[in-house]
Design an enzyme around this catalytic site. Structure first.
Site, PDB file in Angstrom:
ATOM      1  CG  ASN A  31      -8.165  -6.594  -3.282  1.00  0.00           C
ATOM      2  OD1 ASN A  31      -8.715  -7.167  -4.207  1.00  0.00           O
ATOM      3  ND2 ASN A  31      -8.703  -6.496  -2.087  1.00  0.00           N
TER       4      ASN A  31
ATOM      5  CG  ASP B 112      -1.752  -1.211   1.393  1.00  0.00           C
ATOM      6  OD1 ASP B 112      -2.160  -1.783   0.358  1.00  0.00           O
ATOM      7  OD2 ASP B 112      -1.990  -1.636   2.533  1.00  0.00           O
TER       8      ASP B 112
ATOM      9  CD  GLU C  30      -8.932  -2.568  -1.325  1.00  0.00           C
ATOM     10  OE1 GLU C  30      -9.345  -2.621  -0.150  1.00  0.00           O
ATOM     11  OE2 GLU C  30      -8.179  -3.415  -1.817  1.00  0.00           O
TER      12      GLU C  30
END
Length: 783
Positions: free
Chosen positions: A481, A208, A406
């Site tokens: 993801n 991330d 997201e």
């Protein structure tokens, strides 16, 4: 509560005492009053009424039956192991019952309590708790706290003399085998192959990634995937990643985009975190703003899926504080209602000073039609931040990103705002089996939108796919993801993302979800839309060569094999006393680290100095060029006192030009040393002479001649040898500031263009110095 007793005490060769200060001779150090429930309470003190020694502990003012002396054993006990527990206990309450049962109880977190051993004491007499217990094999010991109590009753205050009497405790002991040391997290393989620039790190994980530029340096804030990494010593395979255990943020930085300095982890959440009222720290975002005249840094993070929060820093490296005592984004945030996951906070400070925060994601609202839940789930929000950066203003606006899941993040280029996000994979959370609208992103891709207003994101602003799923580029085991950011650095835009590429290099296609940071350049078409990013191991070009002529952190790494990093006491030599200091550790023979494109220059490096702590004698560092088995230009012998930090210097020979530099480590078996900093010193330039030479031609009596003038601009006399096609002329000594002139007779009517060679010699500072010069001249015809 139920007890779990062993039939007999199990003996371990490695049994040890696990209780600290069990005799209370050091007061109440290591002990507190049990606080597992909000209603627990009492006062813990010492008394001279001891069973042995000079001191014991007394608990008074007990609010509940569970209110008693407690010690935290988290990390000291293991499931499936047997322990022996002993203690002396006494009560003297005049109005209390003649006998009373006491328990030693373990609290495993939440509502899980287990009575371990018990005794029935007679008033006024010391009782002896003595028994063994086995922690069930399936019991989580992430929390393990032992305390002493009386039998539970719901309303003990109705008979305090019976249930809440004061009692005294002494000689507490718990003996058993401690849990084995945690599995080594050190990555033993070449995590990032030499020559590759992705993943950014080869010795640890990070996900991330949020790129942030400040004062010429790029910082990457990441979810600390390494926190739960625990490979099996036999198989090398770790359990699947446990996101719920992550409460730290990993931070690295660079000025060249290839060599990255590891700044370690920020303990954001959890009991020991900067914000202990939060439990997790996922998907960080970063911003800077001047607040009340002070430049401050703001680290936003997701507290799991239920809320988001922010820390304040004095610099990009901290130190960090929490200005809040509750989360910034939660279910009460105006406009956030209906958003399932109030996470992935991404700040934007606009060039006009206005501040915004993007957040949200997760399953779409079931109140929407199925097709809309799939194509336009409306699960992302943007809200204005207050001028203090730690509060919000107004109501959050809907970001109608197509197929959104997201990871919303926004950057500005010119007058356009670009919002990128990760798309969902469908399923019942998004309306079941549906047909995506034409052009909308597929599952697990990074889509993007373009707008002229940071608070306005209608579905019509959708512009396409910025990045396909990473598995398209890195193959089996790398899907799932993603989470991205875009930042500008020195005129170029860069795109960050993650992929389990290091995990794959360790374990093959069967990865366990541990992700690694990557960066690619982001380019644009003439109309402002982006060129779709391609994921590569090659990564981005190095922005500038690495400067070795300074003290730099040893944990600045291009490539690694077999090492890791750890925090140590004190501040950073390179980044200042308030910045955390790390060292390279777990260094064994055969391990190495490398730096990309180190610029030694024409004169080269004369020496290298390493600050290190020997862990045994006989270790050495070889400085090599271009590969881990390249030519050795110097060797640092680690010959200091074992366990003490010292600086060791070695001479270098041949370290010139620009090269990849590898530090290879040798010595006996086991950990060799720890490395803190490195510094190179430049070699001195060779003495030279300042002599200027010119040459020309002219005609004399119908023939061409070659003329030469040499001027000595130096501070010492020089000797000259002038050589041409028509002869040689020597000058034994030309004084400073004087000229030497000579004419070469050719006896030819014409000469072609050529040059005169001049060798100048002198003694400079006691060193014999020479320089060779060339002076061209044009062709000449005198016919």
């Amino acid at each position: 509560m139920t007890a779990s007793f062993a039939a007999a005490t199990t003996s371990y060769a490695a049994d040890e005492e696990l209780i600290l200060n069990g005799g209370f001779e050091n007061g109440t150090t290591s002990w507190i009053v049990n606080n597992g429930n909000g209603t627990d309470g009492g006062t813990l003190a010492t008394t001279t009424d001891a069973y042995s020694g000079s001191s014991a502990a007394v608990i008074t003012g007990r609010a509940t039956t569970g209110s008693g002396p407690m010690q935290d054993l988290t990390g000291k006990v293991a499931a499936g192991q047997t322990y022996t527990l002993k203690a002396r206990i006494k009560y003297d309450n005049a109005n209390g019952p003649a006998t009373k049962q006491f328990f030693a109880t373990m609290h495993y977190g939440g509502s899980t309590y287990t009575n371990l051993v018990s005794v029935t004491a007679t008033k006024g007499q010391w009782a002896f708790i003595n028994g063994s217990f086995t922690i069930p094999a399936g019991q989580s010991v992430a929390t393990a706290r032992v305390f002493f109590e009386t039998p539970w009753t719901q309303t003990p205050s109705t008979a305090p003399d019976t249930h809440l009497m004061d009692f005294t405790l002494d000689d507490v002991s718990m003996v058993g085998a401690p849990p084995p040391p945690p599995a080594s997290r050190t990555v033993e393989v070449e995590g990032r192959l030499p020559g590759d620039h992705n993943p950014l790190l080869g010795h640890k994980f990070g996900a991330d990634g949020f790129g942030f530029v400040d004062k010429g340096r790029v910082y990457m804030y990441m979810t600390n995937d390494t926190q739960g990494y625990a490979p099996n010593p036999a198989t090398g395979v770790s359990p699947q990643i446990n996101y719920g255990a992550i409460n730290q943020v990993t931070l690295i930085s660079s000025t060249d985009m290839v060599n990255w300095t590891d700044h370690g982890e920020i303990q954001v959440a959890g009991p020991n975190g900067v914000a202990p009222f939060t439990n997790n720290s996922w998907a960080p975002g970063m911003a800077k703003q001047v607040v009340d005249g002070v430049e401050k840094y703001y680290l936003y993070y997701a507290n799991g899926g239920g809320s988001s929060n922010v820390l304040t820093g004095a610099s990009p490296l901290g130190p960090w504080t929490s200005e809040r005592t509750s989360t910034l984004i939660n279910g009460s945030t105006p406009g956030a209602q209906g958003v399932s996951w109030l996470f992935d906070p991404a700040p934007l400070v606009d060039d006009d000073g206005e501040e915004y925060l993007f957040f949200g994601g997760g399953p779409a609202s079931t109140s929407m039609p199925a097709a809309e839940r799939f194509n336009n789930p409306k699960n992302i929000r943007v809200i204005e931040l207050g001028d203090d950066m730690v509060s919000t203003e107004g109501t959050a606006a809907v970001v109608d990103a197509p197929v959104a899941f997201e990871a919303a993040q926004v950057f500005k280029r010119g007058e356009k705002y670009y919002l990128s996000y990760s798309s969902h994979f469908g399923g019942t959370d998004f309306g079941g089996s549906q047909t995506p609208l034409p052009g909308y992103p597929g599952g697990g891709q990074i889509g993007y939108m373009m707008s002229e207003d940071p608070m306005s994101w209608p579905k019509e602003a959708y512009a396409g796919v910025m990045f396909p799923n990473q598995s398209q580029f890195f193959g089996s085991g790398t899907g799932g993801n993603n989470h991205q950011s875009v930042f500008e650095y020195e005129g170029k835009y860069y795109f960050t993302y993650h992929a389990p590429t290091l995990n794959k290099r360790i374990n093959g296609d069967s990865t366990q979800g541990y992700r690694s940071p990557h960066i690619e350049e982001l380019t644009f078409k003439e109309d402002g839309t982006v060129n779709q990013v391609v994921g590569t191991y090659a990564g981005v070009d190095q922005v500038r060569d690495f400067d070795p002529y300074r003290v730099f952190e040893g944990e600045t790494l291009g490539w690694t094999k077999g090492v890791t990093t750890a925090k140590t006491d004190g501040g950073s030599t390179e980044f200042g006393a308030s910045a955390p200091n790390l060292v390279v550790t777990d260094i064994d023979a055969g391990d190495w680290t490398g730096l990309s494109s180190v610029a030694f220059g024409e004169n080269g490096a004369a020496t290298v100095t390493a600050k290190m702590k020997p862990l045994q004698s006989g270790g050495a560092i070889q400085v090599r060029l271009d590969s881990d088995d390249g030519p050795v230009v110097g060797t640092i012998d680690v010959d200091g006192a074992t366990g003490a930090w010292a600086e060791v210097t070695a001479d270098l020979e041949g370290a010139t030009g620009t090269h990849d530099v590898y530090f290879t480590y040798s010595g006996a078996t086991g950990d060799l040393f720890e490395l803190d900093t490195l510094a190179f010193t430049a070699g001195e330039a060779a003495p030279s002479l300042d002599v200027a030479v010119t040459a020309g031609t002219r005609c004399i009596a119908g023939n061409a001649v070659v003329t030469v003038q040499a001027r000595n601009n130096d501070e010492v006399p020089v000797s000259l040898v002038v050589e041409s096609s028509f002869g040689t002329k020597s000058f034994a000594s030309v004084a400073p500031g004087k000229n030497a002139v000579h004419v070469f007779t050719t006896r030819q009517q014409a000469v072609p263009a050529a040059a005169v060679a001049v060798d100048a010699t002198a003694t400079v500072d006691g060193v014999a110095t020479a320089v060779s010069l060339s002076a061209p001249y044009d062709a000449r015809s005198c016919g």
